[in-house]
Design a protein around this motif. Structure first.
Motif, mmCIF file in Angstrom:
data_model
loop_
_atom_site.group_PDB
_atom_site.id
_atom_site.type_symbol
_atom_site.label_atom_id
_atom_site.label_comp_id
_atom_site.label_asym_id
_atom_site.label_seq_id
_atom_site.Cartn_x
_atom_site.Cartn_y
_atom_site.Cartn_z
ATOM 1 N N ARG A 165 87.826 90.234 -5.612
ATOM 2 C CA ARG A 165 88.921 90.796 -6.412
ATOM 3 C C ARG A 165 90.220 90.021 -6.175
ATOM 4 O O ARG A 165 90.977 89.760 -7.115
ATOM 5 N N ALA A 166 90.470 89.683 -4.924
ATOM 6 C CA ALA A 166 91.682 88.916 -4.632
ATOM 7 C C ALA A 166 91.637 87.549 -5.297
ATOM 8 O O ALA A 166 92.641 87.077 -5.860
ATOM 9 N N THR A 167 90.490 86.896 -5.264
ATOM 10 C CA THR A 167 90.344 85.603 -5.933
ATOM 11 C C THR A 167 90.609 85.729 -7.430
ATOM 12 O O THR A 167 91.292 84.896 -8.036
ATOM 13 N N ALA A 168 90.077 86.793 -8.023
ATOM 14 C CA ALA A 168 90.269 87.012 -9.466
ATOM 15 C C ALA A 168 91.733 87.246 -9.808
ATOM 16 O O ALA A 168 92.170 86.937 -10.932
ATOM 17 N N ARG A 169 92.520 87.787 -8.850
ATOM 18 C CA ARG A 169 93.960 87.996 -9.088
ATOM 19 C C ARG A 169 94.751 86.706 -8.939
ATOM 20 O O ARG A 169 95.964 86.700 -9.152
ATOM 21 N N GLY A 170 94.097 85.624 -8.546
ATOM 22 C CA GLY A 170 94.807 84.363 -8.352
ATOM 23 C C GLY A 170 95.282 84.139 -6.942
ATOM 24 O O GLY A 170 96.055 83.206 -6.692
ATOM 25 N N VAL A 171 94.832 84.970 -5.999
ATOM 26 C CA VAL A 171 95.208 84.816 -4.597
ATOM 27 C C VAL A 171 94.451 83.632 -4.004
ATOM 28 O O VAL A 171 93.280 83.384 -4.332
ATOM 29 N N ASP A 172 95.102 82.869 -3.145
ATOM 30 C CA ASP A 172 94.468 81.771 -2.420
ATOM 31 C C ASP A 172 93.620 82.375 -1.294
ATOM 32 O O ASP A 172 94.128 82.715 -0.233
ATOM 33 N N VAL A 173 92.331 82.514 -1.534
ATOM 34 C CA VAL A 173 91.414 83.140 -0.579
ATOM 35 C C VAL A 173 90.571 82.044 0.072
ATOM 36 O O VAL A 173 89.948 81.236 -0.631
ATOM 37 N N ARG A 174 90.552 82.030 1.396
ATOM 38 C CA ARG A 174 89.731 81.071 2.135
ATOM 39 C C ARG A 174 88.995 81.820 3.244
ATOM 40 O O ARG A 174 89.602 82.602 3.981
ATOM 41 N N VAL A 175 87.711 81.550 3.357
ATOM 42 C CA VAL A 175 86.880 82.193 4.368
ATOM 43 C C VAL A 175 86.184 81.102 5.173
ATOM 44 O O VAL A 175 85.513 80.230 4.594
ATOM 45 N N LEU A 176 86.333 81.152 6.484
ATOM 46 C CA LEU A 176 85.710 80.190 7.389
ATOM 47 C C LEU A 176 84.722 80.944 8.278
ATOM 48 O O LEU A 176 85.105 81.871 8.993
ATOM 49 N N ILE A 177 83.446 80.562 8.196
ATOM 50 C CA ILE A 177 82.379 81.235 8.930
ATOM 51 C C ILE A 177 81.724 80.222 9.860
ATOM 52 O O ILE A 177 81.448 79.077 9.466
ATOM 53 N N ASP A 178 81.455 80.617 11.070
ATOM 54 C CA ASP A 178 80.818 79.707 12.002
ATOM 55 C C ASP A 178 79.423 79.330 11.505
ATOM 56 O O ASP A 178 78.671 80.159 10.995
ATOM 57 N N GLY A 179 79.072 78.062 11.686
ATOM 58 C CA GLY A 179 77.814 77.556 11.164
ATOM 59 C C GLY A 179 76.583 78.119 11.842
ATOM 60 O O GLY A 179 75.491 78.106 11.256
ATOM 61 N N VAL A 180 76.700 78.585 13.070
ATOM 62 C CA VAL A 180 75.591 79.260 13.751
ATOM 63 C C VAL A 180 75.687 80.763 13.550
ATOM 64 O O VAL A 180 74.682 81.439 13.279
ATOM 65 N N GLY A 181 76.894 81.297 13.649
ATOM 66 C CA GLY A 181 77.080 82.733 13.516
ATOM 67 C C GLY A 181 76.614 83.281 12.184
ATOM 68 O O GLY A 181 76.180 84.436 12.093
ATOM 69 N N GLU A 182 76.672 82.472 11.104
ATOM 70 C CA GLU A 182 76.269 82.982 9.798
ATOM 71 C C GLU A 182 74.790 83.363 9.761
ATOM 72 O O GLU A 182 74.369 84.187 8.944
ATOM 73 N N TRP A 183 73.988 82.791 10.670
ATOM 74 C CA TRP A 183 72.560 83.106 10.664
ATOM 75 C C TRP A 183 72.280 84.504 11.190
ATOM 76 O O TRP A 183 71.170 85.018 11.034
ATOM 77 N N TYR A 184 73.265 85.128 11.823
ATOM 78 C CA TYR A 184 73.092 86.507 12.265
ATOM 79 C C TYR A 184 72.950 87.464 11.084
ATOM 80 O O TYR A 184 72.573 88.617 11.267
ATOM 81 N N ALA A 185 73.279 87.013 9.876
ATOM 82 C CA ALA A 185 73.133 87.867 8.699
ATOM 83 C C ALA A 185 71.665 88.114 8.345
ATOM 84 O O ALA A 185 71.355 89.068 7.627
ATOM 85 N N LEU A 186 70.780 87.250 8.830
ATOM 86 C CA LEU A 186 69.362 87.441 8.540
ATOM 87 C C LEU A 186 68.874 88.759 9.138
ATOM 88 O O LEU A 186 69.359 89.176 10.186
ATOM 89 N N PRO A 187 67.934 89.471 8.513
ATOM 90 C CA PRO A 187 67.116 89.055 7.373
ATOM 91 C C PRO A 187 67.777 89.235 6.011
ATOM 92 O O PRO A 187 67.134 89.032 4.980
ATOM 93 N N GLY A 188 69.049 89.637 5.991
ATOM 94 C CA GLY A 188 69.750 89.722 4.717
ATOM 95 C C GLY A 188 70.132 88.337 4.203
ATOM 96 O O GLY A 188 69.832 87.313 4.814
ATOM 97 N N LYS A 189 70.813 88.293 3.076
ATOM 98 C CA LYS A 189 71.252 87.025 2.515
ATOM 99 C C LYS A 189 72.389 86.444 3.339
ATOM 100 O O LYS A 189 73.224 87.169 3.871
ATOM 101 N N ARG A 190 72.418 85.127 3.423
ATOM 102 C CA ARG A 190 73.500 84.479 4.147
ATOM 103 C C ARG A 190 74.796 84.605 3.346
ATOM 104 O O ARG A 190 74.788 84.550 2.112
ATOM 105 N N PRO A 191 75.933 84.773 4.030
ATOM 106 C CA PRO A 191 77.172 85.142 3.327
ATOM 107 C C PRO A 191 77.771 84.031 2.488
ATOM 108 O O PRO A 191 78.423 84.321 1.480
ATOM 109 N N VAL A 192 77.587 82.765 2.873
ATOM 110 C CA VAL A 192 78.285 81.693 2.164
ATOM 111 C C VAL A 192 77.866 81.649 0.704
ATOM 112 O O VAL A 192 78.701 81.491 -0.197
#
Length: 481
Positions: free
Chosen positions: A170-197
């Motif tokens: 929603r913030a991106t759609a409003r034109g807000v500068d949104v940036r998300v930085l996720i650790d390259g190993v930590g993102e795998w903790y999302a499994l068995p769900g979909k990875r967030p990136v």
């Protein structure tokens, strides 16, 4: 001598020279680089007495390749992993207006350990568990008009994660500068769900991974993790602490984790923003300036950001913790899920306990990493024998991280008291010089202790032989946890 005789000599002496040369080279490297005489002497002996296996073992386990690799990455990037480079010649500021006399020496040490000064006029709100932390974080995203910067080690894509993805979209759609930085190993903790990136990118949110591992060209990088937790917006609000993004931090739900986060408002927010932009530049190559908006004084707390990472010549957090313990007059209070302090910090805590200070260490009674708890238990005798007190909290698993000195200083944020946080990860902590905030934290800790089980030296000694053997075995590997 004939050519064949020279070849025979070379075939015999060549391997000997290589083996002996590698042993001497490994021994020389250990002599010049190891941090303690015992470590240097041990590796010299292994290298010289057991060639060629000894030098191979030294190369595999004795060389600090984490720091070498981190510095190489830092040099290769146009953007360092820190805004500035502090050092022993850094300017000492005058804090007489808002820091007590007994704490100014600690503040002076921070001037030379951190890139930032202590800034006055901050408001600090303590947020216990996801139930208290996530609603104001989501509100801050929804109220942003200029930018939203988010760093997290773990971003789960369950119910809470999807709420954050929706808010960021929603913030991106409003034109807000949104940036998300996720650790390259930590993102795998999302499994068995979909990875967030992938989900964030599909929602139009700019997202980057911090040093993601890859098979080819090989770059596993299981160390050098970005363990920081940052949310900062253009409304002059920042959040940091121990919480990742996900259902696991809803402590009142089954399997939930107890944790603590902090909402900060005031001049400290600019420092946290700069930390994010530095990490973002390192991960993406995109350099951005810190916003120039004036951040008014909103509270009474003096605060400072403390960055820690293996690119530095000295261990910032370890040195700061030692200095803080040395400045204590009444009590040292530590709350941490993982307690594997170095010998220097153990010595400082022993000294504080022997001086008659109340030294209290609060840990979870049931740990999500049992081998870390076993290793930690092995080292408790040194502290218990000097009068320190150890408490184990009942479930749920407690992931909170607090380091409190007396009743007017606290260090909060992402670091644990273990080798990974203090030596291998990129961490963010915030110093808080404020009696009101610290009293709130102490009341929380006293409540934890009231429900906890005190662990005594007699109980430690009464462990069965298999338990002592298990604890000692895992303690051997504690530098690598």
């Amino acid at each position: 001598m004939t050519w064949h005789e020279w070849l025979d000599l070379l075939q015999f002496w060549g391997p000997v020279i290589i083996v002996v040369g590698s042993a001497v080279a490994a021994a020389g490297h250990a002599l010049l680089t190891r941090e303690t005489p015992a470590s240097a002497f041990g590796w010299i002996g292994v290298s010289l007495l057991f060639p060629p296996v000894g030098p191979l073992l030294y190369y595999a386990f004795g060389v600090n390749r984490v720091r070498i690799r981190a510095r190489r990455l830092d040099r290769a990037s146009r953007h360092g992993l820190g805004a500035h480079r502090p050092g022993p010649t850094a300017e000492l500021r005058d804090y007489r207006g808002f820091i007590k006399a007994r704490r100014r020496g600690l503040a002076a040490a921070g001037d030379r350990l951190s890139a930032w000064p202590v800034v006055a006029g901050n408001q600090v709100d303590v947020l216990n568990n996801g139930e208290k932390a996530y609603p104001p974080m989501l509100d801050a995203i929804d109220e942003a008009h200029g930018f939203v910067y988010l760093t997290t080690y773990i971003f789960e894509t369950n119910r809470i994660g999807k709420r954050f993805i929706d808010a960021l979209a929603r913030a991106t759609a409003r034109g807000v500068d949104v940036r998300v930085l996720i650790d390259g190993v930590g993102e795998w903790y999302a499994l068995p769900g979909k990875r967030p990136v992938a989900l964030l990118a599909a929602a139009g949110v700019r997202t980057a991974r911090f040093l993601p591992p890859r098979l080819w060209p090989p770059a596993l990088r299981l160390n050098l993790r970005n363990h920081r937790k940052i949310l900062v917006t253009d409304n002059g609000i920042a959040f940091t602490g121990g919480m990742n993004i996900g259902d696991r931090h809803m402590a009142q739900e089954k399997g939930g984790v107890a944790d603590m986060h902090f909402r900060l408002a005031g001049p400290i927010v600019r420092q946290i923003e700069a930390v994010f932009l530095s990490d973002w530049a390192f991960a993406t190559g995109e350099q951005s300036r810190v916003s120039g908006r004036h951040l008014p004084s909103l509270g009474a707390a003096g605060c400072r950001s403390i960055e820690n990472g293996p690119t530095r010549d000295f261990e910032t957090l370890s040195t700061l913790l030692l200095t803080a313990v040395s400045s204590a007059h009444r009590r040292v209070t530590i709350v941490t899920p993982y307690f594997l302090p170095g010998q220097a910090l153990v010595g400082a805590l022993q000294s504080a306990a022997l001086r008659g200070l109340d030294v209290s260490i609060v840990m979870p009674g049931r740990n999500n990493l049992p081998f870390v708890a076993w290793a930690a238990r092995h080292g408790l005798d040194e502290l218990l024998s000097c009068g320190a007190r150890v408490y184990f909290q009942p479930p749920p698993f407690a992931h909170s991280k607090l380091f409190i000195i007396d009743d007017d200083y606290a260090l909060v944020g992402s670091p644990n008291i273990d080798p990974r946080s203090l030596r291998l990860n990129f961490e963010l902590a915030v110093e808080i010089y404020d009696s009101t905030t610290v009293e709130t934290l102490l009341a929380h800790v006293d409540g934890l202790i009231g429900q906890a089980h005190e662990y005594t030296q007699a109980q430690l000694a009464a462990r069965s032989f298999p338990a002592r053997l298990r604890d000692s075995f895992f303690w051997l590997f504690s530098p690598y946890f």
